[in-house]
Each structure stands twice: as C-alpha cells, then as structure tokens.
Design an enzyme around this catalytic site. Structure first.
Site, short mmCIF file in Angstrom:
data_model
loop_
_atom_site.label_atom_id
_atom_site.label_comp_id
_atom_site.label_asym_id
_atom_site.label_seq_id
_atom_site.Cartn_x
_atom_site.Cartn_y
_atom_site.Cartn_z
N ARG A 92 0.83 -1.21 0.00
CA ARG A 92 0.00 0.00 0.00
C ARG A 92 0.86 1.26 0.00
O ARG A 92 0.55 2.25 -0.65
CB ARG A 92 -0.96 -0.01 1.20
CG ARG A 92 -2.05 -1.04 1.05
CD ARG A 92 -2.84 -1.19 2.33
NE ARG A 92 -3.58 0.04 2.64
CZ ARG A 92 -4.15 0.24 3.83
NH1 ARG A 92 -4.05 -0.68 4.79
NH2 ARG A 92 -4.81 1.35 4.06
N ASP A 112 -3.50 7.73 3.89
CA ASP A 112 -2.63 7.89 2.70
C ASP A 112 -1.86 9.20 2.67
O ASP A 112 -1.01 9.40 1.80
CB ASP A 112 -3.47 7.73 1.41
CG ASP A 112 -4.63 8.74 1.33
OD1 ASP A 112 -5.66 8.41 0.71
OD2 ASP A 112 -4.51 9.85 1.87
N HIS A 154 -7.22 7.47 11.88
CA HIS A 154 -6.71 6.10 11.84
C HIS A 154 -5.21 6.04 11.59
O HIS A 154 -4.69 4.98 11.20
CB HIS A 154 -7.46 5.30 10.76
CG HIS A 154 -8.93 5.17 11.07
ND1 HIS A 154 -9.87 4.94 10.08
CD2 HIS A 154 -9.62 5.28 12.23
CE1 HIS A 154 -11.07 4.88 10.63
NE2 HIS A 154 -10.95 5.09 11.94
N CYS A 183 12.56 -1.79 16.90
CA CYS A 183 12.58 -0.54 17.65
C CYS A 183 14.01 -0.23 18.11
O CYS A 183 14.66 -1.07 18.74
CB CYS A 183 11.67 -0.66 18.86
SG CYS A 183 11.76 0.73 19.99
N CYS A 221 13.84 -0.43 22.21
CA CYS A 221 13.67 -1.65 23.02
C CYS A 221 13.84 -2.94 22.23
O CYS A 221 13.74 -4.04 22.79
CB CYS A 221 12.28 -1.64 23.68
SG CYS A 221 10.94 -2.04 22.55
C1 BV8 Z 1 -12.62 0.49 18.17
C2 BV8 Z 1 -6.64 1.89 9.38
C3 BV8 Z 1 -12.71 -0.03 20.46
C4 BV8 Z 1 -5.92 0.65 9.03
C5 BV8 Z 1 -9.01 1.37 9.64
C6 BV8 Z 1 -15.81 -6.40 16.18
C7 BV8 Z 1 -14.50 -6.52 16.61
C8 BV8 Z 1 -13.68 -5.42 16.82
C9 BV8 Z 1 -14.20 -4.15 16.59
C10 BV8 Z 1 -15.49 -4.04 16.14
C11 BV8 Z 1 -16.31 -5.13 15.95
N1 BV8 Z 1 -17.52 -4.68 15.50
C12 BV8 Z 1 -17.50 -3.33 15.42
C13 BV8 Z 1 -16.28 -2.94 15.81
C14 BV8 Z 1 -15.80 -1.59 15.85
C15 BV8 Z 1 -14.90 -1.42 14.64
C16 BV8 Z 1 -15.79 -1.20 13.41
O1 BV8 Z 1 -16.29 -0.12 13.23
N2 BV8 Z 1 -15.97 -2.24 12.59
C17 BV8 Z 1 -16.83 -2.11 11.43
C18 BV8 Z 1 -16.20 -2.80 10.24
C19 BV8 Z 1 -18.19 -2.66 11.78
N3 BV8 Z 1 -14.10 -0.27 14.91
C20 BV8 Z 1 -12.90 -0.42 15.47
O2 BV8 Z 1 -12.38 -1.48 15.72
C21 BV8 Z 1 -12.22 0.88 15.85
N4 BV8 Z 1 -11.77 0.77 17.19
O3 BV8 Z 1 -13.80 0.39 18.06
O4 BV8 Z 1 -11.95 0.30 19.31
C22 BV8 Z 1 -11.77 0.23 21.54
C23 BV8 Z 1 -11.93 1.40 22.28
C24 BV8 Z 1 -11.04 1.62 23.29
C25 BV8 Z 1 -10.01 0.74 23.54
C26 BV8 Z 1 -9.84 -0.40 22.75
C27 BV8 Z 1 -10.72 -0.67 21.75
C28 BV8 Z 1 -11.02 1.11 14.95
C29 BV8 Z 1 -11.47 1.28 13.53
C30 BV8 Z 1 -10.27 1.69 12.67
C31 BV8 Z 1 -9.89 0.56 11.76
N5 BV8 Z 1 -8.84 1.03 10.87
N6 BV8 Z 1 -8.01 1.81 8.88
C32 BV8 Z 1 -5.68 0.57 7.54
O5 BV8 Z 1 -6.10 1.46 6.78
O6 BV8 Z 1 -5.05 -0.42 7.15
S1 BV8 Z 1 -10.57 1.34 9.01
C33 BV8 Z 1 -10.62 1.52 7.32
O7 BV8 Z 1 -12.01 1.66 7.00
C34 BV8 Z 1 -9.98 2.78 6.76
O8 BV8 Z 1 -9.49 3.69 7.72
C35 BV8 Z 1 -11.13 3.42 6.01
O9 BV8 Z 1 -11.03 4.76 5.87
C36 BV8 Z 1 -12.23 3.04 6.93
C37 BV8 Z 1 -13.63 3.30 6.51
O10 BV8 Z 1 -13.79 2.90 5.19
P1 BV8 Z 1 -14.16 4.06 4.14
O11 BV8 Z 1 -13.12 5.12 4.24
O12 BV8 Z 1 -15.56 4.47 4.34
O13 BV8 Z 1 -13.93 3.31 2.78
P2 BV8 Z 1 -14.97 2.34 2.03
O14 BV8 Z 1 -14.20 1.65 0.97
O15 BV8 Z 1 -15.73 1.54 3.04
O16 BV8 Z 1 -16.01 3.35 1.36
C38 BV8 Z 1 -15.59 4.22 0.34
C39 BV8 Z 1 -16.78 5.09 -0.01
O17 BV8 Z 1 -16.36 6.02 -1.00
C40 BV8 Z 1 -17.94 4.31 -0.58
O18 BV8 Z 1 -19.14 4.73 0.04
C41 BV8 Z 1 -17.94 4.71 -2.07
O19 BV8 Z 1 -19.25 4.77 -2.60
C42 BV8 Z 1 -17.34 6.08 -2.02
N7 BV8 Z 1 -16.64 6.51 -3.23
C43 BV8 Z 1 -16.04 5.75 -4.18
N8 BV8 Z 1 -15.49 6.56 -5.12
C44 BV8 Z 1 -15.75 7.85 -4.73
C45 BV8 Z 1 -16.48 7.82 -3.53
N9 BV8 Z 1 -16.89 8.93 -2.91
C46 BV8 Z 1 -16.59 10.11 -3.48
N10 BV8 Z 1 -15.88 10.23 -4.62
C47 BV8 Z 1 -15.45 9.13 -5.28
N11 BV8 Z 1 -14.78 9.26 -6.44
#
Ligand code: BV8
Length: 257
Positions: free
Chosen positions: A76, A110, A131, A163, A166
């Site tokens: 990536r 990004d 993120h 690291c 550490c």
């Molecule tokens: C948290 C970084 C708690 C890494 C990312 C079960 C187990 C564990 C957790 C969970 C669970 N169920 C729910 C959760 C919570 C979970 C969550 O939300 N899960 C979802 C999937 C249900 N969240 C978490 O785990 C978060 N942490 O809850 O922690 C906690 C609290 C305290 C202490 C400890 C723990 C952490 C979430 C962060 C995950 N990391 N990314 C990496 O990138 O490798 S998430 C990843 O998805 C990216 O960051 C990305 O940005 C994000 C969201 O996706 P989108 O950006 O929306 O992208 P997507 O492709 O989905 O959509 C694109 C859109 O663009 C579409 O709608 C499309 O139509 C549109 N589009 C396309 N072309 C265009 C356009 N729009 C405009 N113009 C265009 N040209």
C-alpha cells in the site's frame, strides 16, 4: 450504475449551506482518494477484496504473521507513494486556507490531504488523522514512533524493522480493528463535529466506528449534513443534501464558497 451529472439545484443548495455556515467540519473516507488511484476498502476493486480486514488490519494478525502484515502495508505504501492529491483534496485544502477554523477529519492513512494542504499553502490546516498514517511507524511495545517513508523489507521476519529503543518489532502507526483511537484526536474530532453548523461527509461508506458517528454529533448540535458519494450510505437519509457524484468532480464547485 454510474450516477448522472449531479443535480444543479442540490449542488447550489449545498454550496449555499456551506457558504452561509459559521463553522464547517469535513469528514472524509477512502472515496476522496479514489480519483487519485488509491483503491477504496469496500468497493469492487477494494483493498479488502484480496484480503479480509480481520486477516491483516488487527493486532492479532500482526502478532501471528508480522511479515504478511508488513508485506500488505508496504504494498500500500508503494501504491500510495505514486499517487497525488486530486481536485477533491485540493478543494478541501483551499476551503481550509480560506476558512482556517474548518476542521478536516479523515479516516484515510494515505497522507494525501496533508500533501494537498502543503501544495495549496494551507500548511496550518487542522487535519485530524483518525486512523493514523501509512508513513508513520511505531514500536509494537514501547512509546517510540517516527515518520518513515523508506521501504520496509518484508521478505522475512528477520528483515522487519526493530525498535531502536527496546528492540521489539516496529509496526505501521495506524489504528487496527479492535484498537482504540488516539484520545486527543478523537475528542478533537467529536468537538469539531458538535461545533459545526455543517458537516460535509465525503467518500465514506459510514460503517466504521467511531468515525461514522462524528456527523451525528453535528446533527445533535443542531447542524446539518451534506454528503458527497456516488453511492447511498447509512448517513444519506440524514443529509440535507446528497450529491451522487465523485469528490474530485464536485468538491471544487461545492466548496468554492
Ligand atoms: C474500536 C486503518 C474499540 C488501518 C481502519 C468487532 C471486533 C472489533 C471491533 C469491532 C467489531 N464490531 C464493530 C467494531 C468496531 C470497529 C468497526 O467499526 N468495525 C466495522 C467494520 C463494523 N471499529 C474499530 O475497531 C475501531 N476501534 O472500536 O476500538 C476500543 C476502544 C477503546 C479501547 C480499545 C478498543 C477502529 C477502527 C479503525 C480501523 N482502521 N483503517 C488501515 O487502513 O489499514 S478502518 C478503514 O475503513 C480505513 O481507515 C477506512 O477509511 C475506513 C472506513 O472505510 P471508508 O473510508 O468508508 O472506505 P470504504 O471503501 O468503506 O467506502 C468508500 C466510499 O467512497 C464508498 O461509500 C464509495 O461509494 C465512495 N466513493 C467511491 N469513489 C468515490 C467515492 N466517494 C466520493 N468520490 C469518489 N470518487
């Protein structure tokens, strides 16, 4: 089915809403970078197509197979390293240059928003990277972290970076599923959401939490949502205007105010 040209009336109404707002917050997701050539997460050619989130973007995956996780992230980094900000990124940067109290909250890792801000002379723009960043690394064990653009050699576990403090493995400085977000960044994002009269939501499927709740904070504070996305999302019914078009295509017009 690709949407037709955006409805002029909706665009004008949305542009007027932004122009008349006291305070604007912008929330972006992977869609804002799609026109720069960065694959989205859940689209037809999305990043998750070849891998499942649970497989790679979790602490467990890194503990089980750090080499595979680094191989995916290095792939990536190489891909994003060849991408440039598109007119959508630049329109947001111009808005922030003209209205310095506009906060940009992004789920993207990004770095293209920061690049657009530098190119647009909006270096001081407030960008909250919920993120983390592909181009920052941190120790998997101690507080050490650093910016890093040079390639990581993921050919073997022995060649992975360690690291300097550490000796533990170094990991991408991104937030994985199941990990908490940086408290200060998250509080800043929700504060910006609550304070805003208008939240412009661009290019997110609005499924990942807590990011997807930031626009709700604007609504709870009496503000309105404007969505830019070719597809419908869970936020669409809550928006005062939904513009079914690409960010690069409409943001220069929408944010001209
Ligand atoms: C948290 C970084 C708690 C890494 C990312 C079960 C187990 C564990 C957790 C969970 C669970 N169920 C729910 C959760 C919570 C979970 C969550 O939300 N899960 C979802 C999937 C249900 N969240 C978490 O785990 C978060 N942490 O809850 O922690 C906690 C609290 C305290 C202490 C400890 C723990 C952490 C979430 C962060 C995950 N990391 N990314 C990496 O990138 O490798 S998430 C990843 O998805 C990216 O960051 C990305 O940005 C994000 C969201 O996706 P989108 O950006 O929306 O992208 P997507 O492709 O989905 O959509 C694109 C859109 O663009 C579409 O709608 C499309 O139509 C549109 N589009 C396309 N072309 C265009 C356009 N729009 C405009 N113009 C265009 N040209």
């Amino acid at each position: 089915m690709s949407p037709g040209p955006p409805d002029e009336e909706v665009l004008e109404r949305a542009a007027a809403g932004i122009g008349g707002a006291r305070r604007v917050v912008v929330l972006t997701g992977a869609g804002v970078s799609a026109e720069s050539g960065v694959p989205t997460f859940r689209g037809p050619d999305g990043l998750w197509k070849s891998h499942r989130p649970e497989e790679l973007a979790t602490p467990g995956a890194f503990a089980r197979d750090p080499r595979l996780v680094w191989e995916w992230y290095q792939w990536r980094r190489d891909l994003v390293g060849g991408c440039a900000p598109n007119p959508g990124h630049r329109a947001i940067a111009r808005l922030q240059a003209g209205r310095p109290d506009t906060v940009l909250v992004t789920q993207n890792v990004d770095g293209l928003h920061a690049m657009a801000a530098r190119e647009t002379g909006a270096e001081g723009a407030r960008i909250l990277e919920l993120h983390g960043s592909l181009f920052r690394v941190r120790c998997a064990r101690c507080p050490w972290r650093a910016g890093r653009r040079e390639a990581v050699d993921a050919t073997s576990e022995a060649s992975l970076p360690r690291c300097p403090e550490c000796g533990a493995l170094v990991r991408p400085d991104v937030v994985w599923f199941g990990e908490g977000l940086d408290r200060e960044v998250l509080e800043g994002a929700f504060h910006a959401g609550r304070e805003a009269d208008v939240c412009v939501v661009v290019g997110t499927s609005a499924v990942v939490q807590p990011a997807a709740s930031i626009p709700l904070a604007t609504l709870e504070g009496g503000g309105v949502l404007i969505e830019v996305n070719p597809e419908r999302t869970p936020l669409s019914p809550l928006a005062m205007a939904t513009i079914r078009a690409g960010a690069g295509e409409v943001l220069p017009c929408l944010l001209r105010a």
